[in-house]
Design a protein around this motif. Structure first.
Motif, PDB file in Angstrom:
ATOM      1  N   PRO A  86       0.821  -1.213   0.000  1.00  0.00           N
ATOM      2  CA  PRO A  86       0.000   0.000   0.000  1.00  0.00           C
ATOM      3  C   PRO A  86       0.858   1.268   0.000  1.00  0.00           C
ATOM      4  O   PRO A  86       1.941   1.278   0.586  1.00  0.00           O
ATOM      5  CB  PRO A  86      -0.819  -0.115   1.286  1.00  0.00           C
ATOM      6  N   VAL A  87       0.373   2.298  -0.696  1.00  0.00           N
ATOM      7  CA  VAL A  87       1.093   3.572  -0.777  1.00  0.00           C
ATOM      8  C   VAL A  87       0.211   4.707  -0.254  1.00  0.00           C
ATOM      9  O   VAL A  87      -1.002   4.580  -0.210  1.00  0.00           O
ATOM     10  CB  VAL A  87       1.540   3.882  -2.228  1.00  0.00           C
ATOM     11  N   LYS A  88       0.868   5.819   0.129  1.00  0.00           N
ATOM     12  CA  LYS A  88       0.147   6.977   0.668  1.00  0.00           C
ATOM     13  C   LYS A  88      -0.545   7.772  -0.431  1.00  0.00           C
ATOM     14  O   LYS A  88      -1.610   8.327  -0.214  1.00  0.00           O
ATOM     15  CB  LYS A  88       1.109   7.904   1.414  1.00  0.00           C
ATOM     16  N   LYS A  89       0.091   7.855  -1.591  1.00  0.00           N
ATOM     17  CA  LYS A  89      -0.539   8.566  -2.714  1.00  0.00           C
ATOM     18  C   LYS A  89      -0.022   7.999  -4.016  1.00  0.00           C
ATOM     19  O   LYS A  89       1.097   7.493  -4.089  1.00  0.00           O
ATOM     20  CB  LYS A  89      -0.296  10.070  -2.637  1.00  0.00           C
ATOM     21  N   ILE A  90      -0.872   8.087  -5.029  1.00  0.00           N
ATOM     22  CA  ILE A  90      -0.465   7.625  -6.345  1.00  0.00           C
ATOM     23  C   ILE A  90      -1.184   8.455  -7.404  1.00  0.00           C
ATOM     24  O   ILE A  90      -2.340   8.831  -7.221  1.00  0.00           O
ATOM     25  CB  ILE A  90      -0.730   6.112  -6.536  1.00  0.00           C
ATOM     26  N   ASP A  91      -0.466   8.755  -8.468  1.00  0.00           N
ATOM     27  CA  ASP A  91      -1.046   9.518  -9.571  1.00  0.00           C
ATOM     28  C   ASP A  91      -1.724   8.553 -10.528  1.00  0.00           C
ATOM     29  O   ASP A  91      -1.196   7.482 -10.826  1.00  0.00           O
ATOM     30  CB  ASP A  91       0.040  10.301 -10.312  1.00  0.00           C
ATOM     31  N   LEU A  92      -2.896   8.954 -11.005  1.00  0.00           N
ATOM     32  CA  LEU A  92      -3.649   8.153 -11.962  1.00  0.00           C
ATOM     33  C   LEU A  92      -3.665   8.928 -13.270  1.00  0.00           C
ATOM     34  O   LEU A  92      -4.202  10.033 -13.338  1.00  0.00           O
ATOM     35  CB  LEU A  92      -5.077   7.916 -11.457  1.00  0.00           C
ATOM     36  N   HIS A  93      -3.054   8.360 -14.296  1.00  0.00           N
ATOM     37  CA  HIS A  93      -2.849   9.062 -15.564  1.00  0.00           C
ATOM     38  C   HIS A  93      -3.803   8.530 -16.628  1.00  0.00           C
ATOM     39  O   HIS A  93      -3.843   7.328 -16.876  1.00  0.00           O
ATOM     40  CB  HIS A  93      -1.392   8.869 -16.006  1.00  0.00           C
ATOM     41  N   PHE A  94      -4.551   9.438 -17.238  1.00  0.00           N
ATOM     42  CA  PHE A  94      -5.451   9.063 -18.321  1.00  0.00           C
ATOM     43  C   PHE A  94      -4.713   9.213 -19.653  1.00  0.00           C
ATOM     44  O   PHE A  94      -3.885  10.105 -19.804  1.00  0.00           O
ATOM     45  CB  PHE A  94      -6.702   9.946 -18.307  1.00  0.00           C
ATOM     46  N   PRO A  95      -5.021   8.369 -20.632  1.00  0.00           N
ATOM     47  CA  PRO A  95      -4.323   8.421 -21.920  1.00  0.00           C
ATOM     48  C   PRO A  95      -4.373   9.798 -22.595  1.00  0.00           C
ATOM     49  O   PRO A  95      -3.458  10.168 -23.291  1.00  0.00           O
ATOM     50  CB  PRO A  95      -5.051   7.379 -22.766  1.00  0.00           C
ATOM     51  N   LEU A  96      -5.422  10.572 -22.386  1.00  0.00           N
ATOM     52  CA  LEU A  96      -5.529  11.883 -23.030  1.00  0.00           C
ATOM     53  C   LEU A  96      -4.750  12.977 -22.302  1.00  0.00           C
ATOM     54  O   LEU A  96      -4.776  14.128 -22.704  1.00  0.00           O
ATOM     55  CB  LEU A  96      -6.999  12.301 -23.163  1.00  0.00           C
ATOM     56  N   GLY A  97      -4.103  12.625 -21.213  1.00  0.00           N
ATOM     57  CA  GLY A  97      -3.247  13.593 -20.526  1.00  0.00           C
ATOM     58  C   GLY A  97      -3.714  14.014 -19.144  1.00  0.00           C
ATOM     59  O   GLY A  97      -2.932  14.555 -18.378  1.00  0.00           O
ATOM     60  N   LEU A  98      -4.983  13.797 -18.813  1.00  0.00           N
ATOM     61  CA  LEU A  98      -5.477  14.168 -17.490  1.00  0.00           C
ATOM     62  C   LEU A  98      -4.783  13.321 -16.428  1.00  0.00           C
ATOM     63  O   LEU A  98      -4.558  12.125 -16.622  1.00  0.00           O
ATOM     64  CB  LEU A  98      -6.990  13.942 -17.413  1.00  0.00           C
ATOM     65  N   GLU A  99      -4.438  13.952 -15.305  1.00  0.00           N
ATOM     66  CA  GLU A  99      -3.820  13.210 -14.220  1.00  0.00           C
ATOM     67  C   GLU A  99      -4.484  13.605 -12.906  1.00  0.00           C
ATOM     68  O   GLU A  99      -4.624  14.782 -12.616  1.00  0.00           O
ATOM     69  CB  GLU A  99      -2.324  13.505 -14.173  1.00  0.00           C
ATOM     70  N   VAL A 100      -4.933  12.617 -12.150  1.00  0.00           N
ATOM     71  CA  VAL A 100      -5.506  12.867 -10.832  1.00  0.00           C
ATOM     72  C   VAL A 100      -4.679  12.111  -9.809  1.00  0.00           C
ATOM     73  O   VAL A 100      -4.013  11.129 -10.137  1.00  0.00           O
ATOM     74  CB  VAL A 100      -6.998  12.439 -10.749  1.00  0.00           C
ATOM     75  N   THR A 101      -4.719  12.574  -8.572  1.00  0.00           N
ATOM     76  CA  THR A 101      -3.937  11.936  -7.520  1.00  0.00           C
ATOM     77  C   THR A 101      -4.875  11.384  -6.459  1.00  0.00           C
ATOM     78  O   THR A 101      -5.741  12.106  -5.957  1.00  0.00           O
ATOM     79  CB  THR A 101      -2.967  12.952  -6.882  1.00  0.00           C
ATOM     80  N   ALA A 102      -4.680  10.116  -6.125  1.00  0.00           N
ATOM     81  CA  ALA A 102      -5.440   9.493  -5.039  1.00  0.00           C
ATOM     82  C   ALA A 102      -4.546   9.474  -3.810  1.00  0.00           C
ATOM     83  O   ALA A 102      -3.391   9.052  -3.888  1.00  0.00           O
ATOM     84  CB  ALA A 102      -5.850   8.077  -5.431  1.00  0.00           C
ATOM     85  N   ARG A 103      -5.075   9.955  -2.687  1.00  0.00           N
ATOM     86  CA  ARG A 103      -4.282  10.026  -1.457  1.00  0.00           C
ATOM     87  C   ARG A 103      -5.020   9.400  -0.290  1.00  0.00           C
ATOM     88  O   ARG A 103      -6.229   9.552  -0.166  1.00  0.00           O
ATOM     89  CB  ARG A 103      -4.014  11.492  -1.077  1.00  0.00           C
ATOM     90  N   ASN A 104      -4.263   8.726   0.562  1.00  0.00           N
ATOM     91  CA  ASN A 104      -4.784   8.220   1.826  1.00  0.00           C
ATOM     92  C   ASN A 104      -3.576   7.822   2.661  1.00  0.00           C
ATOM     93  O   ASN A 104      -2.822   6.927   2.274  1.00  0.00           O
ATOM     94  CB  ASN A 104      -5.705   7.017   1.596  1.00  0.00           C
ATOM     95  N   LEU A 105      -3.371   8.491   3.785  1.00  0.00           N
ATOM     96  CA  LEU A 105      -2.187   8.217   4.603  1.00  0.00           C
ATOM     97  C   LEU A 105      -2.184   6.806   5.180  1.00  0.00           C
ATOM     98  O   LEU A 105      -1.147   6.301   5.567  1.00  0.00           O
ATOM     99  CB  LEU A 105      -2.082   9.248   5.736  1.00  0.00           C
ATOM    100  N   LYS A 106      -3.364   6.177   5.210  1.00  0.00           N
ATOM    101  CA  LYS A 106      -3.432   4.804   5.726  1.00  0.00           C
ATOM    102  C   LYS A 106      -3.347   3.785   4.601  1.00  0.00           C
ATOM    103  O   LYS A 106      -3.537   2.601   4.804  1.00  0.00           O
ATOM    104  CB  LYS A 106      -4.715   4.621   6.522  1.00  0.00           C
ATOM    105  N   GLY A 107      -3.069   4.264   3.395  1.00  0.00           N
ATOM    106  CA  GLY A 107      -2.967   3.380   2.229  1.00  0.00           C
ATOM    107  C   GLY A 107      -4.092   3.654   1.255  1.00  0.00           C
ATOM    108  O   GLY A 107      -5.258   3.617   1.643  1.00  0.00           O
ATOM    109  N   VAL A 108      -3.755   3.941   0.003  1.00  0.00           N
ATOM    110  CA  VAL A 108      -4.771   4.249  -1.009  1.00  0.00           C
ATOM    111  C   VAL A 108      -5.594   3.002  -1.295  1.00  0.00           C
ATOM    112  O   VAL A 108      -5.054   1.958  -1.659  1.00  0.00           O
ATOM    113  CB  VAL A 108      -4.114   4.774  -2.303  1.00  0.00           C
ATOM    114  N   THR A 109      -6.912   3.119  -1.122  1.00  0.00           N
ATOM    115  CA  THR A 109      -7.820   2.008  -1.404  1.00  0.00           C
ATOM    116  C   THR A 109      -8.407   2.190  -2.800  1.00  0.00           C
ATOM    117  O   THR A 109      -8.242   3.235  -3.422  1.00  0.00           O
ATOM    118  CB  THR A 109      -8.970   1.954  -0.378  1.00  0.00           C
ATOM    119  N   ILE A 110      -9.111   1.168  -3.255  1.00  0.00           N
ATOM    120  CA  ILE A 110      -9.783   1.260  -4.549  1.00  0.00           C
ATOM    121  C   ILE A 110     -10.784   2.414  -4.517  1.00  0.00           C
ATOM    122  O   ILE A 110     -10.893   3.185  -5.464  1.00  0.00           O
ATOM    123  CB  ILE A 110     -10.463  -0.081  -4.898  1.00  0.00           C
ATOM    124  N   LYS A 111     -11.467   2.575  -3.386  1.00  0.00           N
ATOM    125  CA  LYS A 111     -12.443   3.667  -3.255  1.00  0.00           C
ATOM    126  C   LYS A 111     -11.762   5.029  -3.385  1.00  0.00           C
ATOM    127  O   LYS A 111     -12.298   5.944  -4.019  1.00  0.00           O
ATOM    128  CB  LYS A 111     -13.183   3.574  -1.922  1.00  0.00           C
TER     129      LYS A 111
END
Length: 175
Positions: A86-111
């Motif tokens: 598990p990681v604290k944050k991870i970037d989610l990259h869309f093929p068209l260039g959009l990038e969002v970051t999912a964060r959770n200090l207790k581990g990034v979940t699917i939610k």
């Protein structure tokens, strides 16, 4: 009058060349983050060369990007970590260039990942989205260690025998 001015120079720090030192910033103890044990910073994993494993459950969700993740039936899947370890944050990259970051200090979940994606797409109408369904995530360490590539698809549930129907239509035209 000169006596008053002399008194002012002693009191006014701007005139006397800032003799009083500004309050020192505390460089000592910083509050410990509320991260759980065993949750890593993605940059540390990259330095150590630890590989990420993505939860396979994300491929089976058939989740529409502009609907809330709360509408999904499988609540247990949403609680699972998106990656192992598990990681604290991870970037989610869309093929068209959009990038969002999912964060959770207790581990990034699917939610957490779905929430981050939903925040970007919640105002979009169904017909505005070319590929409205989440197909899953891909981790390509050659391209970027710290981000996942988001895959999307056109249709929700896999339609069984879709190709066969087209073949049958072609056969009827041939006759």
């Amino acid at each position: 009058m000169s006596a008053e001015t002399a008194d002012l120079t002693k009191i006014d720090s701007a005139v006397s060349g800032l003799s009083s030192s500004p309050p020192e910033e505390k460089k000592g103890h910083r509050r410990a983050s509320s991260s759980a044990a065993g949750v890593y910073n993605i940059n540390d994993l990259e330095k150590e060369g630890k590989e990420l494993q993505i939860a396979k459950e994300t491929q089976k969700l058939n989740w529409k990007l502009n609907t809330s993740p709360a509408t999904l039936d499988d609540k247990e899947t949403l609680k699972k970590f998106l990656t192992t370890p598990p990681v604290k944050k991870i970037d989610l990259h869309f093929p068209l260039g959009l990038e969002v970051t999912a964060r959770n200090l207790k581990g990034v979940t699917i939610k957490d990942a779905l929430d981050a994606i939903h925040k970007q797409f919640k105002k979009k109408a169904d017909d505005e989205l070319e590929l409205p369904i989440l197909a899953g995530f891909e981790w390509d360490k050659e391209e970027s260690w710290t981000r996942l590539i988001v895959h999307q698809k056109k249709e929700g549930a896999p339609s069984s025998g879709g190709g066969k129907k087209k073949d049958k239509k072609k056969e009827t035209y041939d006759e």
